[in-house]
Design a protein around this motif. Sequence first.
Motif, mmCIF file in Angstrom:
data_model
loop_
_atom_site.group_PDB
_atom_site.id
_atom_site.type_symbol
_atom_site.label_atom_id
_atom_site.label_comp_id
_atom_site.label_asym_id
_atom_site.label_seq_id
_atom_site.Cartn_x
_atom_site.Cartn_y
_atom_site.Cartn_z
ATOM 1 N N ALA A 50 14.749 -8.351 -5.138
ATOM 2 C CA ALA A 50 14.410 -7.526 -6.298
ATOM 3 C C ALA A 50 13.730 -6.237 -5.848
ATOM 4 C CB ALA A 50 13.489 -8.305 -7.244
ATOM 5 N N MET A 51 12.855 -6.336 -4.865
ATOM 6 C CA MET A 51 12.166 -5.145 -4.355
ATOM 7 C C MET A 51 13.161 -4.167 -3.738
ATOM 8 S SD MET A 51 8.745 -6.753 -2.663
ATOM 9 C CE MET A 51 7.307 -7.040 -3.723
ATOM 10 N N GLN A 52 14.104 -4.737 -3.006
ATOM 11 C CA GLN A 52 15.118 -3.899 -2.370
ATOM 12 C C GLN A 52 15.969 -3.205 -3.439
ATOM 13 O OE1 GLN A 52 16.397 -6.297 0.756
ATOM 14 N NE2 GLN A 52 16.936 -4.552 2.058
ATOM 15 N N ALA A 53 16.337 -3.963 -4.476
ATOM 16 C CA ALA A 53 17.173 -3.394 -5.528
ATOM 17 C C ALA A 53 16.415 -2.291 -6.273
ATOM 18 C CB ALA A 53 17.594 -4.491 -6.497
ATOM 19 N N ASP A 54 15.114 -2.476 -6.499
ATOM 20 C CA ASP A 54 14.321 -1.476 -7.220
ATOM 21 C C ASP A 54 14.111 -0.190 -6.431
ATOM 22 O OD1 ASP A 54 13.908 -2.676 -9.657
ATOM 23 O OD2 ASP A 54 12.076 -3.701 -9.048
ATOM 24 N N THR A 55 13.988 -0.337 -5.119
ATOM 25 C CA THR A 55 13.595 0.826 -4.320
ATOM 26 C C THR A 55 14.735 1.425 -3.513
ATOM 27 O OG1 THR A 55 13.059 -0.604 -2.459
ATOM 28 C CG2 THR A 55 11.258 -0.057 -3.957
ATOM 29 N N GLY A 56 15.755 0.605 -3.239
ATOM 30 C CA GLY A 56 16.810 1.069 -2.333
ATOM 31 C C GLY A 56 16.314 1.205 -0.901
ATOM 32 N N LEU A 57 15.094 0.701 -0.634
ATOM 33 C CA LEU A 57 14.558 0.807 0.724
ATOM 34 C C LEU A 57 15.104 -0.345 1.582
ATOM 35 C CD1 LEU A 57 10.790 1.534 -0.072
ATOM 36 C CD2 LEU A 57 12.358 3.097 1.086
ATOM 37 N N PRO A 58 15.524 -0.052 2.790
ATOM 38 C CA PRO A 58 15.945 -1.148 3.662
ATOM 39 C C PRO A 58 14.700 -1.891 4.140
ATOM 40 C CG PRO A 58 16.034 0.935 4.837
ATOM 41 C CD PRO A 58 15.563 1.253 3.450
ATOM 42 N N ILE A 59 14.690 -3.194 3.986
ATOM 43 C CA ILE A 59 13.501 -3.935 4.404
ATOM 44 C C ILE A 59 13.854 -4.739 5.635
ATOM 45 C CG2 ILE A 59 11.865 -5.730 3.708
ATOM 46 C CD1 ILE A 59 12.247 -4.581 0.806
ATOM 47 N N GLN A 60 13.291 -4.326 6.765
ATOM 48 C CA GLN A 60 13.704 -4.943 8.028
ATOM 49 C C GLN A 60 12.726 -5.966 8.557
ATOM 50 O OE1 GLN A 60 14.162 -1.121 9.429
ATOM 51 N NE2 GLN A 60 16.367 -1.051 9.074
ATOM 52 N N GLN A 61 11.506 -5.904 8.045
ATOM 53 C CA GLN A 61 10.539 -6.892 8.514
ATOM 54 C C GLN A 61 9.567 -7.268 7.414
ATOM 55 O OE1 GLN A 61 6.821 -4.827 10.233
ATOM 56 N NE2 GLN A 61 8.393 -4.554 11.786
ATOM 57 N N LEU A 62 9.065 -8.475 7.545
ATOM 58 C CA LEU A 62 8.084 -8.989 6.589
ATOM 59 C C LEU A 62 6.853 -9.403 7.391
ATOM 60 C CD1 LEU A 62 7.521 -10.065 3.632
ATOM 61 C CD2 LEU A 62 8.365 -12.261 4.462
ATOM 62 N N ARG A 63 5.690 -8.893 6.985
ATOM 63 C CA ARG A 63 4.456 -9.310 7.652
ATOM 64 C C ARG A 63 3.814 -10.417 6.820
ATOM 65 N NH1 ARG A 63 1.942 -3.975 10.636
ATOM 66 N NH2 ARG A 63 3.877 -3.543 11.776
ATOM 67 N N VAL A 64 3.347 -11.447 7.482
ATOM 68 C CA VAL A 64 2.938 -12.651 6.749
ATOM 69 C C VAL A 64 1.505 -13.060 7.051
ATOM 70 C CG1 VAL A 64 5.326 -13.475 6.671
ATOM 71 C CG2 VAL A 64 3.840 -14.186 8.561
ATOM 72 N N ASP A 65 0.885 -13.696 6.062
ATOM 73 C CA ASP A 65 -0.430 -14.301 6.258
ATOM 74 C C ASP A 65 -0.589 -15.433 5.258
ATOM 75 O OD1 ASP A 65 -1.345 -13.045 3.754
ATOM 76 O OD2 ASP A 65 -1.421 -11.194 4.894
ATOM 77 N N GLY A 66 -1.781 -16.055 5.236
ATOM 78 C CA GLY A 66 -2.017 -17.193 4.335
ATOM 79 C C GLY A 66 -1.859 -18.519 5.079
ATOM 80 N N GLY A 67 -2.372 -19.581 4.468
ATOM 81 C CA GLY A 67 -2.467 -20.880 5.131
ATOM 82 C C GLY A 67 -1.145 -21.442 5.636
ATOM 83 N N ALA A 68 -0.052 -21.217 4.906
ATOM 84 C CA ALA A 68 1.210 -21.872 5.258
ATOM 85 C C ALA A 68 1.947 -21.180 6.405
ATOM 86 C CB ALA A 68 2.114 -21.964 4.026
ATOM 87 N N VAL A 69 1.471 -20.023 6.862
ATOM 88 C CA VAL A 69 2.192 -19.350 7.957
ATOM 89 C C VAL A 69 1.966 -20.028 9.304
ATOM 90 C CG1 VAL A 69 2.210 -17.125 6.774
ATOM 91 C CG2 VAL A 69 0.462 -17.572 8.520
ATOM 92 N N ALA A 70 1.085 -21.043 9.315
ATOM 93 C CA ALA A 70 0.932 -21.855 10.525
ATOM 94 C C ALA A 70 2.211 -22.643 10.792
ATOM 95 C CB ALA A 70 -0.244 -22.808 10.347
ATOM 96 N N ASN A 71 3.042 -22.789 9.771
ATOM 97 C CA ASN A 71 4.261 -23.592 9.884
ATOM 98 C C ASN A 71 5.392 -22.759 10.506
ATOM 99 O OD1 ASN A 71 6.712 -24.971 9.243
ATOM 100 N ND2 ASN A 71 5.577 -26.158 7.713
#
Length: 500
Positions: A392-413
């Motif tokens: 949805a973010m990509q469709a709204d902005t037309g920006l190419p999204i090549q990476q996602l930065r992550v945090d929070g408890g579940a990123v240990a997985n």
Amino acid sequence: MEKYILALDQGTTSSRAIIFDHAGTVVALAQQEFAQIYPQPGWVEHNPEEIWQSCVQVMQEALQKAKLQASQIAAIGITNQRETTILWDKTTGEPLGNAIVWQDRRTARACDELKQEGYTEFIQKKTGLILDAYFSASKAMWMLDNFPEARRKQKQGSLAFGTIDSWLIWNMTEGEAHVSDVTNASRTMLYNIHTLSWDQELLDIFGISREMLPEVKSSSEIYGYTDERLLGAKIPIAGLAGDQQAALFGQMCIEPGMVKNTYGTGCFMVLNTGTQVVSSQHNLLSTIAWQVGDEVNYALEGSIFVAGAVIQWLRDGLGIIPTAQASESLASSVEDNGGVYFVPALTGLGAPHWDQYARGTMVGITRGATAAHLARAALESIALQTADVLAAMQADTGLPIQQLRVDGGAVANNLLMQIQADFLDATVIRPKVLETTALGAAYLAGLAVGYWASIDEIRQQWQVDQVFSPQLATDKVSAIKTQWQKAVSKAKGWIDSPSF
Ligand code: ADP
């Protein structure tokens, strides 16, 4: 003597103080929980005095743990649970009642009435927000109607409105400063994110008067100084941002197209859209990311209600894993989901579906399905929901999204992170310092007092822990996504009416 930055992270269930050194490393952390007050179904309150006391205690404790003098703190940065609303008396400093927390639904009906009167688009255009009880304006309106004396004090001009940040700074400065920052203001539903000012038409709709409102400042400047009696020295309060915005900054997502996702109970995804407001065609919120100097950065935001909570449910509800960590080995014991899809719409669906009538469902179960397939489907559901918001973010902005930065408890997985990279066909980057919310507030404060010279200096010290690259064949990914969309359609509209 070496100097440090103290970040105060006032969250929904606890207050934390974290001291960072110049390298952005955590030196000490103190945390204290406070009471969640549920006076009626759907209502959630906090006691403002208790919140303030918890903040005082964690700041003092963090200093003790780090064995530092208050004079060694170059600045304090604040980040906070957003939208939660407080009214207090400017002459006595006393709150008129409990804070109404962002999760509180008591004003849902009032918001529905405004929708029926045709205000949805009007409000969205000015604020970037979806007309909902979540935001501060309807909460303040409720307080004015229900707290004794509120209207009289409003008429006298002795009433103060504030989100948590305003309340904390008011107390830290002993009533010297009644301020907020653009990020917190952008969540009130009273602030025009285009003109960067309180909006008279919105104030009129919600019955709020201008004198009640804090002065809105940038996210990185000196707002005031702590009273000496608080920590033993006058310390500048110099950084301020709502929690998700602070995390975006702490992740150094400073260019348009950079996006972070926080995997906690739910997921909070925020995409930097640069100096432009992007209005969403896909039920995302437009909001202010931060203001540093004169430059205002905007963001698109999408929230998923149930993410890590689905793993808690596997543990506590189903009892198929002893701990959240165990989800990784159980799900790794099978090669794929075996055709099982799990839509964890346990409390409805958030972005981009926004269906409060949806409920959780599992489909595709055959005789071969095992607990391991379920665990895998649960982890996949976190990644698939994230992929839906990112699309949805990509469709709204037309920006190419090549990476996602992550945090929070579940990123240990690690398995979840790998699945995420596969489903996005993008790299997933896990930073070394996972306290990104507090780190963002520290960065904003440090920048304001010259502790860090520039955003560029911070960007260079920011460190990656692990990068996950896509590995799964694209035809397999698209087959999974097709089945997932079918499963989501089964979960939608399941109940006839939500309880509130
Ligand atoms: P919050 O701040 O919302 O309380 P946290 O960031 O502390 O959340 O993360 C806790 C959530 O992450 C819980 O819902 C838990 O089930 C989930 N979680 C923690 N560790 C793991 C793991 N190794 N794998 C999957 N989920 C996990």
